[in-house]
Design a protein around this motif. Structure first.
Motif, mmCIF file in Angstrom:
data_model
loop_
_atom_site.group_PDB
_atom_site.id
_atom_site.type_symbol
_atom_site.label_atom_id
_atom_site.label_comp_id
_atom_site.label_asym_id
_atom_site.label_seq_id
_atom_site.Cartn_x
_atom_site.Cartn_y
_atom_site.Cartn_z
ATOM 1 N N THR A 314 0.719 -1.020 -0.088
ATOM 2 C CA THR A 314 -0.060 -0.039 0.004
ATOM 3 C C THR A 314 1.033 1.242 -0.002
ATOM 4 N N ILE A 316 1.148 3.592 2.010
ATOM 5 C CA ILE A 316 1.983 4.183 3.117
ATOM 6 C C ILE A 316 3.048 2.924 3.691
ATOM 7 N N GLY A 317 3.400 1.821 2.719
ATOM 8 C CA GLY A 317 4.239 0.954 2.923
ATOM 9 C C GLY A 317 3.570 -0.221 3.683
ATOM 10 N N GLY A 318 2.344 -0.241 3.795
ATOM 11 C CA GLY A 318 1.638 -1.606 4.424
ATOM 12 C C GLY A 318 1.870 -2.557 3.584
ATOM 13 N N MET A 319 1.120 -3.719 3.994
ATOM 14 C CA MET A 319 0.986 -4.827 3.094
ATOM 15 C C MET A 319 -0.543 -5.590 3.374
ATOM 16 N N THR A 320 -1.154 -5.927 2.413
ATOM 17 C CA THR A 320 -2.241 -6.558 2.824
ATOM 18 C C THR A 320 -2.838 -7.459 1.452
#
Lengths: 334, 348
Positions: A314, A316-320
């Motif tokens: 994502t 913002i550097g997240g993962m999903t």
């Protein structure tokens, strides 16, 4: 000609002949188009691909196209996804009694024009008329034959870890366009369907990359569904950079408001492709030179981990995970 | 971008005292999963998905009331789509529809009024659920029906208010991630009062960057050891809120006790129509008998909402209970904790 289609137009008698001559032959005619029981064409060299598809889109006309254009693009693109150059199409119309002839003309015109652009010949057809209320306005089925070049081997089972994933343009436009055309949400936005024949784009890609692995058109279920299908068929994982996925501003606006994921909305002129990383830039470059793939972009890659799942990185550097495809969001989109 | 980057680093490397922060807004829950925020956080920060999705906190008895109206009284039920699949004690509204009930999905309460106006032979009931954010539009619908002289429109209320929930849930966490939309209506005084009582929180917006910033500020304040309140969403949330909306709700509605699914009755945590508007209150208009009954289930939505367990610790999660066949309300709505956890891979 009377102003609306009547049951007599489907009787096989004089009215039917008139309709074929004045409407279908005029718009769709070519050297193979036949009034006989079957069309006769020269035998192509090499393997052939064959496909069929029914079209029941509601409304029949939408910004960027109509059911006639859609019914040519759908089958042409299905053939193209197998690497087959589309040669011949047949079309079968089921028309509701009372449908305006003027509107049928628009459909036949769009069909003829799209076929010429796609370089495919419509060789045979059928017309049936159903009583009022027995079908909704007009349904069309097309079937097509194409020829596959020597050495081309495309399949959803061919994706390999390390392959780059390319989309040929921005996603979710057809689905959003139909959703708005139904006028159920009271939202106004200028969204045109991406409906287009893509054989020239596929031909350019096959030329640029001799080892193309996967080509799929992202129709019902959109790009997201295609990605999950490939994960299953090829027994791999997929990683997508959510920031890289091209989405038109107006589509983002509408889907944001309705809480829909553009990756799950139908495209009718956008494909997903997978090829070895070393060819990816070349493929994108080749696509961008074609008429309907100017927005081609790399959006992710095939992985050996997270098998069976599509993972999104994502902004913002997240993962999903990309949620698994769910129920049909919207019936009768194609 | 630089803000979010700093916030991100801070949250990733946070090494202060353990911090349990509860989001109480379904949109926050959904966005936190969609952006993959849990994966960014230091193991010392735990996010709890609290009772903030209107569908998730709607009690079984409310669904039973709606089913009663649809099947026994022949009413046309109009509702937001999510509620249709929420299980009642014997069936959901989808089940009632399969038995011939008229259940229509609308996108706004005013659409329900419009439907009532064009179908004068039907008794139309709108299912009025939600928090401070949506209650004004429910009231608007009643007002519109009154102005237009409609006698075939009423609402079945299960509207909730947040302050009661904050107090009831205060012990389950160290701080709240207050919902930006709710406080855009109610203002910030409630949060300041909570802070006086020792309950901390920050008001957060809804983009990935806004959520990261609010979480980082909350963690930093928590590590300082004193109760705190910060409005991290000032571009939308003003101290005074939206007084016109509050006044309108106040004119039509009065506080009441409310049952929260899985949690129980929280005193004065809901609103209902005032007596003078009883003609528009479906519960009174149709004299619905009490639907509260013993309801046994292995579903642990209540424990999820209170942060006692995460969704995958529920024995039904992903097995008997999944988005196609939801058992608990948290799996029905895409804003529910279980549904978001299931779809976006909470443990990724």
């Amino acid at each position: 000609m009377s102003d609306v289609i009547t049951l007599a137009h489907g009787s096989g008698g004089r009215k039917t002949s008139e309709l074929i001559a004045n409407m279908f032959k005029k718009n769709l005619g070519n050297e193979f188009f036949t009034a006989d029981d079957a069309a006769v064409m020269p035998r192509p060299e090499g393997k052939i691909a064959m496909s069929t598809d029914g079209f029941i889109v509601s409304p029949w006309e939408f910004p960027g196209g109509n059911i006639g254009k859609l019914s040519v693009c759908g089958t042409v693109n299905d053939l193209a996804c197998m690497g087959a150059k589309p040669l011949y199409l047949t079309c079968s119309y089921v028309i509701e009694e009372g449908f305006p002839i003027e509107d049928l003309e628009k459909i036949a015109e769009a069909m003829g024009e799209t076929a010429r652009k796609a370089g495919v010949r419509i060789v045979a057809g059928d017309t049936k008329v159903a009583g009022k209320g027995q079908v909704d306005k007009v349904f069309i089925t097309t079937a097509g034959v194409g020829v596959i070049e020597e050495g081309v081997n495309l399949s959803g089972a061919n994706a390999k870890p390390g392959d780059k994933i390319i989309v040929t343009g921005d996603v979710g436009r057809h689905g959003t366009c139909i959703l708005l055309a139904r006028d159920e949400y009271g939202i106004e936005a200028d969204v045109k369907s991406d409906c287009a024949p893509l054989w020239d784009a596929v031909a350019a890609v096959l030329e640029a990359c001799p080892e193309m692995h996967v080509i799929r058109d992202a129709t019902r279920g959109g790009v997201g569904t295609v990605l999950y299908e490939i994960c299953d068929q090829s027994d791999v994982g997929i990683k997508v950079d959510s920031e890289a996925v091209p989405v038109a501003d107006e589509v983002r606006g509408v889907t944001g408001m309705l809480g829909l994921e553009p990756l799950y909305l139908a495209c009718e002129g956008t494909m997903v492709m997978m090829c070895p990383a070393e060819y990816a830039d070349k493929v994108v470059e080749a696509l961008r030179k074609t008429e309907h793939a100017k927005g081609a972009k790399i959006i992710g890659e095939v992985t050996s981990d997270n098998k069976g799942r599509v993972v999104m990185t994502t902004g913002i550097g997240g993962m999903t995970y990309l949620p698994q495809p769910g129920n049909e969001l919207l019936p009768r989109i194609c | 971008m630089s803000d979010s980057f700093d916030a991100r680093n801070y949250l990733e490397n946070y090494d202060g005292p353990d911090f349990r922060i509860m989001e109480v807004c379904g949109t926050h829950t959904h966005e936190i999963f969609r952006q993959g925020i849990r994966r960014i956080l230091s193991p010392k920060i735990k996010l709890i998905s609290g009772p903030g999705c209107p569908v998730c906190v709607t009690p079984v008895s409310f669904i039973d009331e709606a089913v009663y109206l649809a099947l026994e009284k022949g009413c046309t039920i109009t509702t937001f789509g999510d509620l249709v699949r929420v299980p009642g004690s014997s069936m959901s509204l989808a089940g009632a529809r399969a038995k011939g009930a008229s259940v229509k999905v609308v996108y706004s309460p005013l659409d329900a009024v419009k439907y009532a106006a064009s179908n004068p032979d039907e008794q139309v009931v709108f299912l009025s659920v939600g928090f401070e954010t949506t209650t004004p539009s429910d009231v608007m619908a009643v007002k519109k029906a009154m102005t237009d002289g409609l006698d075939n429109f009423s609402i079945l209320t299960a509207n909730k208010t947040m302050p009661g929930a904050y107090e009831a849930m205060g012990k389950s966490c160290d701080a709240f991630l207050y919902p930006g939309h709710v406080h855009a209506i109610t203002g910030t005084q409630i949060c300041k009062d909570m802070c006086e009582k020792g309950v901390s929180g920050v008001i957060a917006g809804f983009t990935g960057d806004e959520l990261l910033t609010a979480l980082a500020i909350a963690a930093k304040k928590h590590s300082e050891g004193k109760p705190f309140f910060v409005n991290c969403y000032p571009r939308v949330v003003k101290d005074e809120g939206a007084p016109a909306a509050v006044a309108m709700v106040d004119k039509f509605m009065q506080p009441c006790d409310a049952e929260w699914r899985g949690i129980g009755v929280i005193p004065m945590s809901g609103v209902e129509l005032r007596d003078e508007y009883a003609a528009y209150d479906a519960r009174k208009k149709f004299a619905i008998p009490d639907q509260k009954k013993e309801y046994k289930t292995a579903c642990r939505c209540g424990d999820v909402l209170q942060g006692k367990i995460i969704p995958k610790e529920c024995p039904l999660f992903g097995k008997a209970c999944n988005p196609d066949h939801p058992v608990g309300a948290c799996m029905v709505s895409s804003e529910g904790a279980c549904s978001a956890f299931f779809m976006y891979g909470g443990d990724l």
